[in-house]
Design a protein around this motif. Structure first.
Motif, PDB file in Angstrom:
ATOM      1  N   ALA A  57       0.818  -1.216   0.000  1.00 16.68           N
ATOM      2  CA  ALA A  57       0.000   0.000   0.000  1.00 16.68           C
ATOM      3  C   ALA A  57       0.853   1.268   0.000  1.00 16.68           C
ATOM      4  O   ALA A  57       0.516   2.246  -0.667  1.00 16.68           O
ATOM      5  CB  ALA A  57      -0.960  -0.003   1.193  1.00 16.68           C
ATOM      6  N   GLY A  58       1.961   1.256   0.711  1.00 14.06           N
ATOM      7  CA  GLY A  58       2.821   2.435   0.762  1.00 14.06           C
ATOM      8  C   GLY A  58       3.398   2.794  -0.600  1.00 14.06           C
ATOM      9  O   GLY A  58       3.406   3.965  -0.997  1.00 14.06           O
ATOM     10  N   SER A  59       3.857   1.786  -1.322  1.00 11.76           N
ATOM     11  CA  SER A  59       4.389   2.026  -2.666  1.00 11.76           C
ATOM     12  C   SER A  59       3.285   2.507  -3.606  1.00 11.76           C
ATOM     13  O   SER A  59       3.489   3.417  -4.414  1.00 11.76           O
ATOM     14  CB  SER A  59       5.017   0.754  -3.239  1.00 11.76           C
ATOM     15  N   ALA A  60       2.116   1.909  -3.487  1.00 12.51           N
ATOM     16  CA  ALA A  60       0.983   2.319  -4.323  1.00 12.51           C
ATOM     17  C   ALA A  60       0.590   3.772  -4.027  1.00 12.51           C
ATOM     18  O   ALA A  60       0.287   4.529  -4.951  1.00 12.51           O
ATOM     19  CB  ALA A  60      -0.202   1.384  -4.099  1.00 12.51           C
ATOM     20  N   MET A  61       0.625   4.154  -2.758  1.00 11.74           N
ATOM     21  CA  MET A  61       0.305   5.536  -2.381  1.00 11.74           C
ATOM     22  C   MET A  61       1.304   6.496  -2.994  1.00 11.74           C
ATOM     23  O   MET A  61       0.922   7.527  -3.558  1.00 11.74           O
ATOM     24  CB  MET A  61       0.345   5.695  -0.860  1.00 11.74           C
ATOM     25  N   ARG A  62       2.592   6.164  -2.890  1.00 13.58           N
ATOM     26  CA  ARG A  62       3.628   7.059  -3.404  1.00 13.58           C
ATOM     27  C   ARG A  62       3.570   7.173  -4.920  1.00 13.58           C
ATOM     28  O   ARG A  62       3.653   8.267  -5.475  1.00 13.58           O
ATOM     29  CB  ARG A  62       5.013   6.594  -2.954  1.00 13.58           C
ATOM     30  N   MET A  63       3.409   6.060  -5.626  1.00 13.27           N
ATOM     31  CA  MET A  63       3.450   6.100  -7.084  1.00 13.27           C
ATOM     32  C   MET A  63       2.249   6.803  -7.698  1.00 13.27           C
ATOM     33  O   MET A  63       2.329   7.310  -8.812  1.00 13.27           O
ATOM     34  CB  MET A  63       3.599   4.697  -7.680  1.00 13.27           C
ATOM     35  N   SER A  64       1.146   6.882  -6.980  1.00 14.12           N
ATOM     36  CA  SER A  64      -0.056   7.512  -7.528  1.00 14.12           C
ATOM     37  C   SER A  64      -0.318   8.904  -6.959  1.00 14.12           C
ATOM     38  O   SER A  64      -1.256   9.577  -7.375  1.00 14.12           O
ATOM     39  CB  SER A  64      -1.267   6.610  -7.298  1.00 14.12           C
ATOM     40  N   CYS A  65       0.519   9.355  -6.062  1.00 16.20           N
ATOM     41  CA  CYS A  65       0.302  10.634  -5.386  1.00 16.20           C
ATOM     42  C   CYS A  65       0.230  11.819  -6.354  1.00 16.20           C
ATOM     43  O   CYS A  65      -0.651  12.662  -6.265  1.00 16.20           O
ATOM     44  CB  CYS A  65       1.395  10.872  -4.349  1.00 16.20           C
ATOM     45  N   GLY A  66       1.145  11.904  -7.286  1.00 16.30           N
ATOM     46  CA  GLY A  66       1.199  13.047  -8.196  1.00 16.30           C
ATOM     47  C   GLY A  66       0.056  13.115  -9.190  1.00 16.30           C
ATOM     48  O   GLY A  66      -0.117  14.128  -9.882  1.00 16.30           O
ATOM     49  N   LEU A  67      -0.743  12.059  -9.260  1.00 11.70           N
ATOM     50  CA  LEU A  67      -1.852  12.039 -10.202  1.00 11.70           C
ATOM     51  C   LEU A  67      -3.122  12.662  -9.632  1.00 11.70           C
ATOM     52  O   LEU A  67      -4.102  12.827 -10.354  1.00 11.70           O
ATOM     53  CB  LEU A  67      -2.134  10.590 -10.630  1.00 11.70           C
ATOM     54  N   GLY A  68      -3.089  13.008  -8.361  1.00 12.51           N
ATOM     55  CA  GLY A  68      -4.271  13.538  -7.702  1.00 12.51           C
ATOM     56  C   GLY A  68      -4.685  14.912  -8.190  1.00 12.51           C
ATOM     57  O   GLY A  68      -3.881  15.676  -8.717  1.00 12.51           O
ATOM     58  N   ALA A  69      -5.966  15.186  -8.019  1.00  8.86           N
ATOM     59  CA  ALA A  69      -6.563  16.489  -8.359  1.00  8.86           C
ATOM     60  C   ALA A  69      -6.335  16.839  -9.825  1.00  8.86           C
ATOM     61  O   ALA A  69      -6.040  17.973 -10.172  1.00  8.86           O
ATOM     62  CB  ALA A  69      -6.048  17.572  -7.436  1.00  8.86           C
ATOM     63  N   GLY A  70      -6.483  15.857 -10.672  1.00  9.43           N
ATOM     64  CA  GLY A  70      -6.342  16.100 -12.104  1.00  9.43           C
ATOM     65  C   GLY A  70      -4.907  16.225 -12.546  1.00  9.43           C
ATOM     66  O   GLY A  70      -4.571  17.071 -13.363  1.00  9.43           O
ATOM     67  N   VAL A  71      -4.018  15.419 -12.000  1.00  9.73           N
ATOM     68  CA  VAL A  71      -2.574  15.389 -12.224  1.00  9.73           C
ATOM     69  C   VAL A  71      -1.947  16.653 -11.642  1.00  9.73           C
ATOM     70  O   VAL A  71      -1.967  17.727 -12.243  1.00  9.73           O
ATOM     71  CB  VAL A  71      -2.175  15.214 -13.711  1.00  9.73           C
ATOM     72  N   GLY A  72      -1.430  16.507 -10.448  1.00  7.15           N
ATOM     73  CA  GLY A  72      -0.723  17.598  -9.783  1.00  7.15           C
ATOM     74  C   GLY A  72      -1.568  18.835  -9.524  1.00  7.15           C
ATOM     75  O   GLY A  72      -1.070  19.949  -9.558  1.00  7.15           O
ATOM     76  N   ARG A  73      -2.837  18.622  -9.286  1.00 10.85           N
ATOM     77  CA  ARG A  73      -3.799  19.694  -9.015  1.00 10.85           C
ATOM     78  C   ARG A  73      -3.998  20.635 -10.213  1.00 10.85           C
ATOM     79  O   ARG A  73      -4.379  21.780 -10.076  1.00 10.85           O
ATOM     80  CB  ARG A  73      -3.408  20.491  -7.773  1.00 10.85           C
ATOM     81  N   LEU A  74      -3.750  20.142 -11.410  1.00 12.26           N
ATOM     82  CA  LEU A  74      -3.958  20.940 -12.623  1.00 12.26           C
ATOM     83  C   LEU A  74      -5.385  20.815 -13.155  1.00 12.26           C
ATOM     84  O   LEU A  74      -5.738  21.470 -14.132  1.00 12.26           O
ATOM     85  CB  LEU A  74      -2.957  20.534 -13.712  1.00 12.26           C
ATOM     86  N   ARG A  75      -6.164  19.934 -12.529  1.00 10.41           N
ATOM     87  CA  ARG A  75      -7.562  19.716 -12.921  1.00 10.41           C
ATOM     88  C   ARG A  75      -7.692  19.264 -14.376  1.00 10.41           C
ATOM     89  O   ARG A  75      -8.541  19.710 -15.119  1.00 10.41           O
ATOM     90  CB  ARG A  75      -8.414  20.954 -12.655  1.00 10.41           C
ATOM     91  N   GLU A  76      -6.794  18.388 -14.764  1.00  8.39           N
ATOM     92  CA  GLU A  76      -6.821  17.827 -16.117  1.00  8.39           C
ATOM     93  C   GLU A  76      -7.535  16.476 -16.056  1.00  8.39           C
ATOM     94  O   GLU A  76      -8.717  16.442 -15.807  1.00  8.39           O
ATOM     95  CB  GLU A  76      -5.397  17.711 -16.668  1.00  8.39           C
ATOM     96  N   VAL A  77      -6.808  15.388 -16.227  1.00  5.21           N
ATOM     97  CA  VAL A  77      -7.413  14.057 -16.218  1.00  5.21           C
ATOM     98  C   VAL A  77      -7.767  13.673 -14.780  1.00  5.21           C
ATOM     99  O   VAL A  77      -6.935  13.766 -13.878  1.00  5.21           O
ATOM    100  CB  VAL A  77      -6.447  13.010 -16.814  1.00  5.21           C
ATOM    101  N   CYS A  78      -8.977  13.232 -14.587  1.00  7.36           N
ATOM    102  CA  CYS A  78      -9.461  12.816 -13.264  1.00  7.36           C
ATOM    103  C   CYS A  78      -8.518  11.780 -12.643  1.00  7.36           C
ATOM    104  O   CYS A  78      -8.042  10.869 -13.322  1.00  7.36           O
ATOM    105  CB  CYS A  78     -10.854  12.219 -13.440  1.00  7.36           C
ATOM    106  N   GLY A  79      -8.262  11.924 -11.354  1.00  6.59           N
ATOM    107  CA  GLY A  79      -7.387  10.999 -10.652  1.00  6.59           C
ATOM    108  C   GLY A  79      -7.876   9.564 -10.678  1.00  6.59           C
ATOM    109  O   GLY A  79      -7.079   8.628 -10.716  1.00  6.59           O
ATOM    110  N   THR A  80      -9.181   9.393 -10.675  1.00  5.21           N
ATOM    111  CA  THR A  80      -9.727   8.039 -10.753  1.00  5.21           C
ATOM    112  C   THR A  80      -9.345   7.397 -12.081  1.00  5.21           C
ATOM    113  O   THR A  80      -8.928   6.241 -12.130  1.00  5.21           O
ATOM    114  CB  THR A  80     -11.259   8.062 -10.595  1.00  5.21           C
ATOM    115  N   VAL A  81      -9.458   8.160 -13.154  1.00  4.19           N
ATOM    116  CA  VAL A  81      -9.104   7.652 -14.481  1.00  4.19           C
ATOM    117  C   VAL A  81      -7.592   7.410 -14.561  1.00  4.19           C
ATOM    118  O   VAL A  81      -7.143   6.396 -15.097  1.00  4.19           O
ATOM    119  CB  VAL A  81      -9.578   8.628 -15.581  1.00  4.19           C
TER     120      VAL A  81
END
Length: 87
Positions: free
Chosen positions: A34-58
């Motif tokens: 879980a820790g590795s998964a959290m780290r590797m996906s962290c920058g994708l949040g809020a639409g990739v780095g909070r840029l509101r682009e591609v949804c983090g879920t996608v």
């Protein structure tokens, strides 16, 4: 709702980004902790780095598709399979 979807919702409610919630909910299927998964996906949040682009879920789903279908070396068929899954 499936157990994994419920897990993703719970993780989001605990403060994870959408991408983290999705990747962590499925990480065990790919031999990730879980820790590795959290780290590797962290920058994708809020639409990739909070840029509101591609949804983090996608984005999280695309990461999981790569883990499932992608190759460990350049591989045209693995890319194709991954792209089909993401599309």
């Amino acid at each position: 709702m499936s157990e994994r979807a419920e897990r993703a919702v719970a993780l989001f409610r605990e403060g994870c980004t959408c991408s983290q919630a999705v990747v962590v909910a499925y990480c065990d299927l790919f031999g990730l902790d879980a820790g590795s998964a959290m780290r590797m996906s962290c920058g994708l949040g809020a639409g990739v780095g909070r840029l509101r682009e591609v949804c983090g879920t996608v984005s999280g789903m695309a990461v999981l598709a790569g883990l499932k279908h992608g190759g460990e070396v350049p591989d045209v068929e693995a890319k194709r399979a991954t792209y089909v899954a993401v599309q």
